[in-house]
Design a protein around this motif. Structure first.
Motif, PDB file in Angstrom:
ATOM      1  N   LEU A  27     -10.980  13.525   5.880  1.00 15.98           N
ATOM      2  CA  LEU A  27     -10.549  12.149   5.621  1.00 15.98           C
ATOM      3  C   LEU A  27      -9.031  12.038   5.671  1.00 15.98           C
ATOM      4  N   TRP A  28      -8.356  12.929   4.973  1.00 15.95           N
ATOM      5  CA  TRP A  28      -6.905  12.869   4.873  1.00 15.95           C
ATOM      6  C   TRP A  28      -6.245  12.992   6.251  1.00 15.95           C
ATOM      7  N   GLU A  29      -6.821  13.829   7.116  1.00 15.49           N
ATOM      8  CA  GLU A  29      -6.244  14.025   8.446  1.00 15.49           C
ATOM      9  C   GLU A  29      -6.317  12.774   9.312  1.00 15.49           C
ATOM     10  N   SER A  30      -7.142  11.828   8.938  1.00 14.61           N
ATOM     11  CA  SER A  30      -7.252  10.594   9.720  1.00 14.61           C
ATOM     12  C   SER A  30      -6.155   9.584   9.365  1.00 14.61           C
ATOM     13  N   LEU A  31      -5.379   9.878   8.336  1.00 12.84           N
ATOM     14  CA  LEU A  31      -4.333   8.969   7.874  1.00 12.84           C
ATOM     15  C   LEU A  31      -3.057   9.153   8.695  1.00 12.84           C
ATOM     16  N   PRO A  32      -2.637   8.124   9.422  1.00 14.97           N
ATOM     17  CA  PRO A  32      -1.363   8.240  10.158  1.00 14.97           C
ATOM     18  C   PRO A  32      -0.185   8.331   9.183  1.00 14.97           C
ATOM     19  N   LYS A  33       0.825   9.075   9.566  1.00 15.46           N
ATOM     20  CA  LYS A  33       2.013   9.243   8.720  1.00 15.46           C
ATOM     21  C   LYS A  33       2.615   7.892   8.348  1.00 15.46           C
ATOM     22  N   SER A  34       2.506   6.938   9.228  1.00 18.74           N
ATOM     23  CA  SER A  34       3.058   5.595   8.984  1.00 18.74           C
ATOM     24  C   SER A  34       2.378   4.884   7.817  1.00 18.74           C
ATOM     25  N   HIS A  35       1.216   5.396   7.389  1.00 16.92           N
ATOM     26  CA  HIS A  35       0.456   4.764   6.302  1.00 16.92           C
ATOM     27  C   HIS A  35       0.426   5.600   5.013  1.00 16.92           C
ATOM     28  N   TYR A  36       1.210   6.660   4.961  1.00 15.93           N
ATOM     29  CA  TYR A  36       1.215   7.539   3.783  1.00 15.93           C
ATOM     30  C   TYR A  36       1.441   6.771   2.482  1.00 15.93           C
ATOM     31  N   HIS A  37       2.294   5.779   2.511  1.00 19.24           N
ATOM     32  CA  HIS A  37       2.674   5.096   1.274  1.00 19.24           C
ATOM     33  C   HIS A  37       1.962   3.758   1.076  1.00 19.24           C
ATOM     34  N   TRP A  38       0.931   3.503   1.886  1.00 24.69           N
ATOM     35  CA  TRP A  38       0.151   2.269   1.747  1.00 24.69           C
ATOM     36  C   TRP A  38      -0.663   2.338   0.458  1.00 24.69           C
ATOM     37  N   LYS A  39      -0.754   1.211  -0.224  1.00 24.65           N
ATOM     38  CA  LYS A  39      -1.632   1.095  -1.386  1.00 24.65           C
ATOM     39  C   LYS A  39      -2.124  -0.347  -1.463  1.00 24.65           C
ATOM     40  N   PRO A  40      -3.313  -0.535  -2.017  1.00 21.40           N
ATOM     41  CA  PRO A  40      -3.919  -1.870  -2.013  1.00 21.40           C
ATOM     42  C   PRO A  40      -3.219  -2.879  -2.920  1.00 21.40           C
ATOM     43  N   ASP A  41      -2.524  -2.392  -3.945  1.00 18.90           N
ATOM     44  CA  ASP A  41      -1.775  -3.283  -4.829  1.00 18.90           C
ATOM     45  C   ASP A  41      -0.690  -2.461  -5.527  1.00 18.90           C
ATOM     46  N   ALA A  42       0.179  -3.139  -6.217  1.00 14.19           N
ATOM     47  CA  ALA A  42       1.353  -2.493  -6.819  1.00 14.19           C
ATOM     48  C   ALA A  42       1.006  -1.438  -7.866  1.00 14.19           C
ATOM     49  N   LYS A  43      -0.137  -1.566  -8.520  1.00 11.93           N
ATOM     50  CA  LYS A  43      -0.500  -0.631  -9.590  1.00 11.93           C
ATOM     51  C   LYS A  43      -1.299   0.585  -9.103  1.00 11.93           C
ATOM     52  N   ALA A  44      -1.766   0.536  -7.870  1.00 10.89           N
ATOM     53  CA  ALA A  44      -2.610   1.602  -7.323  1.00 10.89           C
ATOM     54  C   ALA A  44      -1.768   2.789  -6.847  1.00 10.89           C
ATOM     55  N   MET A  45      -2.420   3.943  -6.718  1.00 11.52           N
ATOM     56  CA  MET A  45      -1.773   5.087  -6.085  1.00 11.52           C
ATOM     57  C   MET A  45      -1.700   4.817  -4.586  1.00 11.52           C
ATOM     58  N   SER A  46      -0.666   5.354  -3.949  1.00  7.86           N
ATOM     59  CA  SER A  46      -0.598   5.289  -2.492  1.00  7.86           C
ATOM     60  C   SER A  46      -1.600   6.302  -1.924  1.00  7.86           C
ATOM     61  N   ALA A  47      -1.849   6.198  -0.627  1.00  9.24           N
ATOM     62  CA  ALA A  47      -2.772   7.141   0.008  1.00  9.24           C
ATOM     63  C   ALA A  47      -2.298   8.582  -0.204  1.00  9.24           C
ATOM     64  N   MET A  48      -1.019   8.833  -0.024  1.00 10.27           N
ATOM     65  CA  MET A  48      -0.497  10.192  -0.205  1.00 10.27           C
ATOM     66  C   MET A  48      -0.526  10.605  -1.672  1.00 10.27           C
ATOM     67  N   GLU A  49      -0.338   9.660  -2.577  1.00  8.23           N
ATOM     68  CA  GLU A  49      -0.431   9.993  -4.000  1.00  8.23           C
ATOM     69  C   GLU A  49      -1.848  10.408  -4.388  1.00  8.23           C
ATOM     70  N   ILE A  50      -2.859   9.817  -3.764  1.00  6.73           N
ATOM     71  CA  ILE A  50      -4.242  10.251  -4.013  1.00  6.73           C
ATOM     72  C   ILE A  50      -4.407  11.702  -3.566  1.00  6.73           C
ATOM     73  N   ILE A  51      -3.912  11.999  -2.372  1.00  9.65           N
ATOM     74  CA  ILE A  51      -4.019  13.366  -1.841  1.00  9.65           C
ATOM     75  C   ILE A  51      -3.342  14.345  -2.801  1.00  9.65           C
ATOM     76  N   ARG A  52      -2.132  14.030  -3.197  1.00  8.85           N
ATOM     77  CA  ARG A  52      -1.413  14.928  -4.106  1.00  8.85           C
ATOM     78  C   ARG A  52      -2.156  15.057  -5.434  1.00  8.85           C
ATOM     79  N   HIS A  53      -2.652  13.959  -5.956  1.00  9.63           N
ATOM     80  CA  HIS A  53      -3.382  13.985  -7.229  1.00  9.63           C
ATOM     81  C   HIS A  53      -4.559  14.961  -7.153  1.00  9.63           C
ATOM     82  N   VAL A  54      -5.308  14.907  -6.075  1.00 10.02           N
ATOM     83  CA  VAL A  54      -6.461  15.796  -5.901  1.00 10.02           C
ATOM     84  C   VAL A  54      -6.005  17.249  -5.783  1.00 10.02           C
TER      85      VAL A  54
END
Length: 161
Positions: A27-54
């Motif tokens: 799943l993580w490998e499908s994420l383009p680098k341009s979207h690493y910091h995308w998050k659905p809202d201001a309080k959510a983790m970014s995509a890369m923050e989810i990866i790091r959290h795991v």
């Protein structure tokens, strides 16, 4: 006649952890680098923050299952910049291996009788059940990540192989 090797409980747990992580990485490998910091809202983790959290969780889980103290927890990721998925995986690998090695050492008796106290809520859990919850934690975040990919309109990889 074909001889079937009986697996220890720890071997089944490691197989489960390995399969969960393999799918997470897919799943993580499908994420383009341009979207690493995308998050659905201001309080959510970014995509890369989810990866790091795991990935970071393995370090903490290893302390907990070995009955270490979390009172002075210091994350090895504290000053580690988020550069790329490749760098995150590389940095996390020794911690992942230490966690899996700890699991590998547990006997069936230890898995069924050792009590673990989760530091977040103080609840007692039997080690084997606690380890299954660790797998569930990563699986939940895989589902979260899938929803992120959908929201970003990124093609989601097939993980049900």
């Amino acid at each position: 006649m074909l001889e079937i090797k009986k697996m220890m409980h720890s071997e089944l747990l490691i197989l489960n952890f390995t399969e969960i992580r393999r799918r997470s990485i897919k799943l993580w490998e499908s994420l383009p680098k341009s979207h690493y910091h995308w998050k659905p809202d201001a309080k959510a983790m970014s995509a890369m923050e989810i990866i790091r959290h795991v990935l970071e969780a393995d370090y903490g889980w290893n302390i907990i299952i070995n009955k270490g103290s979390m009172s002075n927890y210091q994350s090895p990721w504290k000053n580690q910049p988020m550069i790329s998925l490749t760098e995150e995986l590389k940095f996390a690998e020794p911690h992942r291996q230490a966690f899996l090695e700890s699991v590998r050492k547990f006997s069936d008796t230890a898995l069924n009788e050792t009590e673990i106290i989760h530091p977040g809520n103080g609840e007692k859990k039997i080690l084997g059940k606690y380890l299954l919850r660790i797998g569930y934690h990563e699986s939940v975040h895989a589902g979260q990540f899938l929803s992120y990919l959908r929201a970003m309109n990124i093609k989601r990889p097939e993980i049900w192989d």
